[in-house]
Design a protein around this motif. Structure first.
Motif, PDB file in Angstrom:
ATOM      1  N   GLU A  39       0.858  -1.189   0.000  1.00  0.00           N
ATOM      2  CA  GLU A  39       0.000   0.000   0.000  1.00  0.00           C
ATOM      3  C   GLU A  39       0.886   1.228   0.000  1.00  0.00           C
ATOM      4  O   GLU A  39       1.619   1.482   0.948  1.00  0.00           O
ATOM      5  N   LEU A  40       0.853   1.954  -1.120  1.00  0.00           N
ATOM      6  CA  LEU A  40       1.746   3.092  -1.292  1.00  0.00           C
ATOM      7  C   LEU A  40       0.942   4.383  -1.369  1.00  0.00           C
ATOM      8  O   LEU A  40      -0.057   4.456  -2.082  1.00  0.00           O
ATOM      9  N   SER A  41       1.392   5.369  -0.632  1.00  0.00           N
ATOM     10  CA  SER A  41       0.730   6.678  -0.713  1.00  0.00           C
ATOM     11  C   SER A  41       1.231   7.404  -1.963  1.00  0.00           C
ATOM     12  O   SER A  41       2.084   6.896  -2.678  1.00  0.00           O
ATOM     13  N   GLY A  42       0.725   8.581  -2.218  1.00  0.00           N
ATOM     14  CA  GLY A  42       1.138   9.326  -3.404  1.00  0.00           C
ATOM     15  C   GLY A  42       2.459  10.057  -3.231  1.00  0.00           C
ATOM     16  O   GLY A  42       2.919  10.752  -4.137  1.00  0.00           O
ATOM     17  N   ASP A  43       3.097   9.888  -2.079  1.00  0.00           N
ATOM     18  CA  ASP A  43       4.348  10.585  -1.809  1.00  0.00           C
ATOM     19  C   ASP A  43       5.527   9.664  -2.112  1.00  0.00           C
ATOM     20  O   ASP A  43       5.644   8.572  -1.556  1.00  0.00           O
ATOM     21  N   MET A  69       9.201   5.034  -1.121  1.00  0.00           N
ATOM     22  CA  MET A  69      10.537   4.433  -1.063  1.00  0.00           C
ATOM     23  C   MET A  69      10.771   3.773   0.294  1.00  0.00           C
ATOM     24  O   MET A  69      11.355   2.705   0.396  1.00  0.00           O
ATOM     25  N   GLU A  70      10.285   4.435   1.341  1.00  0.00           N
ATOM     26  CA  GLU A  70      10.447   3.918   2.692  1.00  0.00           C
ATOM     27  C   GLU A  70       9.674   2.607   2.875  1.00  0.00           C
ATOM     28  O   GLU A  70      10.187   1.646   3.452  1.00  0.00           O
ATOM     29  N   VAL A  71       8.427   2.582   2.351  1.00  0.00           N
ATOM     30  CA  VAL A  71       7.609   1.365   2.459  1.00  0.00           C
ATOM     31  C   VAL A  71       8.285   0.205   1.711  1.00  0.00           C
ATOM     32  O   VAL A  71       8.357  -0.925   2.210  1.00  0.00           O
ATOM     33  N   ILE A  72       8.792   0.497   0.530  1.00  0.00           N
ATOM     34  CA  ILE A  72       9.446  -0.544  -0.281  1.00  0.00           C
ATOM     35  C   ILE A  72      10.723  -1.023   0.418  1.00  0.00           C
ATOM     36  O   ILE A  72      11.000  -2.222   0.491  1.00  0.00           O
ATOM     37  N   ASN A  73      11.481  -0.083   0.948  1.00  0.00           N
ATOM     38  CA  ASN A  73      12.700  -0.428   1.685  1.00  0.00           C
ATOM     39  C   ASN A  73      12.381  -1.329   2.885  1.00  0.00           C
ATOM     40  O   ASN A  73      13.018  -2.375   3.064  1.00  0.00           O
ATOM     41  N   LEU A  74      11.372  -0.958   3.670  1.00  0.00           N
ATOM     42  CA  LEU A  74      11.040  -1.728   4.880  1.00  0.00           C
ATOM     43  C   LEU A  74      10.554  -3.136   4.534  1.00  0.00           C
ATOM     44  O   LEU A  74      10.964  -4.108   5.165  1.00  0.00           O
ATOM     45  N   SER A  75       9.681  -3.243   3.528  1.00  0.00           N
ATOM     46  CA  SER A  75       9.179  -4.573   3.134  1.00  0.00           C
ATOM     47  C   SER A  75      10.315  -5.450   2.653  1.00  0.00           C
ATOM     48  O   SER A  75      10.391  -6.637   2.991  1.00  0.00           O
ATOM     49  N   THR A  76      11.213  -4.856   1.846  1.00  0.00           N
ATOM     50  CA  THR A  76      12.333  -5.631   1.321  1.00  0.00           C
ATOM     51  C   THR A  76      13.270  -6.032   2.458  1.00  0.00           C
ATOM     52  O   THR A  76      13.741  -7.175   2.518  1.00  0.00           O
ATOM     53  N   SER A  77      13.513  -5.098   3.393  1.00  0.00           N
ATOM     54  CA  SER A  77      14.393  -5.385   4.532  1.00  0.00           C
ATOM     55  C   SER A  77      13.862  -6.549   5.365  1.00  0.00           C
ATOM     56  O   SER A  77      14.628  -7.421   5.781  1.00  0.00           O
ATOM     57  N   HIS A 100      10.010   1.994 -12.250  1.00  0.00           N
ATOM     58  CA  HIS A 100      11.343   1.470 -11.961  1.00  0.00           C
ATOM     59  C   HIS A 100      11.973   2.085 -10.715  1.00  0.00           C
ATOM     60  O   HIS A 100      12.893   1.504 -10.121  1.00  0.00           O
ATOM     61  N   THR A 101      11.490   3.240 -10.302  1.00  0.00           N
ATOM     62  CA  THR A 101      12.001   3.918  -9.118  1.00  0.00           C
ATOM     63  C   THR A 101      12.008   2.998  -7.890  1.00  0.00           C
ATOM     64  O   THR A 101      12.796   3.199  -6.967  1.00  0.00           O
ATOM     65  N   ALA A 102      11.142   1.992  -7.899  1.00  0.00           N
ATOM     66  CA  ALA A 102      11.058   1.052  -6.776  1.00  0.00           C
ATOM     67  C   ALA A 102      12.396   0.360  -6.519  1.00  0.00           C
ATOM     68  O   ALA A 102      12.692  -0.017  -5.381  1.00  0.00           O
ATOM     69  N   LEU A 140      17.989   0.027  -0.824  1.00  0.00           N
ATOM     70  CA  LEU A 140      18.344   0.494   0.522  1.00  0.00           C
ATOM     71  C   LEU A 140      18.289  -0.632   1.550  1.00  0.00           C
ATOM     72  O   LEU A 140      18.822  -0.501   2.646  1.00  0.00           O
ATOM     73  N   ALA A 141      17.667  -1.744   1.174  1.00  0.00           N
ATOM     74  CA  ALA A 141      17.545  -2.876   2.091  1.00  0.00           C
ATOM     75  C   ALA A 141      18.770  -3.786   2.051  1.00  0.00           C
ATOM     76  O   ALA A 141      18.879  -4.715   2.850  1.00  0.00           O
TER      77      ALA A 141
END
Ligand SMILES: [Mn+2]
Length: 285
Positions: free
Chosen positions: A75-79, A84-92, A108-110, A116-117
């Motif tokens: 679940e990604l907000s429009g920010d 990036m933080e959500v993707i980093n945390l899930s991957t970590s 691709h920005t994901a 970062l993980a």
């Protein structure tokens, strides 16, 4: 973390999170996309397409079974920073759990968020038509046209299949001495050998922007670019990379489903099956 099983999973795999070695993370990111919108529908379309494919991988000669767990869509907000933080945390979380994350996008920005993980020792191999080395594209520091540059803040990156960049980007790549295998050099033995020499024995993350492929076999992308690589080119590189290094993560990005043609998402799903199968086949020997 919300979890999925069974009918909504990649390749209809039914395996517990604990038993799975690979975890699919659907990343419906579509914030800084500029040309054609719709990559947020990519993850779902790729997972759906996977159900039309066999779990026996003909090209790799491997039967894939009970290896892949599928998470619910992030679940990604429009920010973009928050995304990036959500993707980093899930991957970590997945890296800490000893899993190999398989992100499906989405813009691709994901890849930057996912990078970062990982530790700084991980080599990022990016298949893309575009160099994605633009600074502050559209005044946005974090955006899809700066993805590789952002990843390169911490990790070494190599770019494969490139055929679209500006002169500034070209000079920047030369200045940084990055390995860049342009589309016209894709089949040279020296190209693949230089990549193998660079990554031998190292940890690698493979990132695929679907626009690296020729639009004739992958028309459903955000920014199509003529004169792309073919499936066989990719398989040659994928098997060389996996044989010579340790795969720690991967992503398959920028699928933008079309209403009347689903071959892009089928190809994207097949690439995941190929990468997992190649990696499992190697570990079995
Ligand atoms: Mn691209």
């Amino acid at each position: 973390m919300l979890l999925n099983e069974g009918k909504d999973s990649f390749l209809e795999e039914v395996v517990s999170f604990n038993d799975a070695k690979y975890v699919v993370v659907p990343v419906p990111l579509d914030i800084t996309t500029t040309y054609l919108k719709g990559t947020k529908f990519g993850p779902r379309s790729v997972i759906e397409a996977s159900r039309s494919l066999e779990n026996y991988d003909f090209e790799v000669d491997y039967e894939l079974k009970d290896k892949i767990f599928t998470l619910n869509e992030l679940e990604l907000s429009g920010d973009i920073r928050n995304a990036m933080e959500v993707i980093n945390l899930s991957t970590s979380d997945l890296v800490s759990a000893g899993k190999i994350p398989v992100l499906i996008g989405g813009e691709h920005t994901a890849t930057y968020g996912a990078s970062l993980a990982f530790g700084e020792d991980v080599e990022f191999i990016i298949f893309d038509a575009h160099a994605d080395f633009k600074p502050d594209f559209l005044k946005l520091e974090i955006n899809h046209a700066s993805n590789a540059r952002l990843v390169n803040l911490r990790n070494n990156v190599s770019l494969i299949g490139i055929r679209s960049l500006n002169l500034e980007e070209k000079e920047e790549l030369i200045k940084r001495k990055l390995l860049v295998i342009t589309k016209d050099k894709i089949n040279d033995d020296t190209s693949i050998n230089s990549l193998i020499n660079l990554i031998r024995g190292k940890k690698v993350y493979i990132s695929i922007d679907m626009d690296v492929f020729d639009p004739s076999i992958a028309p459903g992308v955000g920014t199509p670019q003529p004169n792309g690589i073919l499936y066989r080119d990719f398989l040659n590189y994928a098997s060389a990379i996996i044989r010579n290094s340790a795969l720690v993560g991967m992503d398959i990005m920028e699928t933008r489903p079309l209403s009347d043609n689903n071959i892009t998402e089928i190809l994207a799903a097949k690439l995941i099956i190929d990468l997992v199968s190649l990696n499992e086949l190697k570990n079995r020997h």
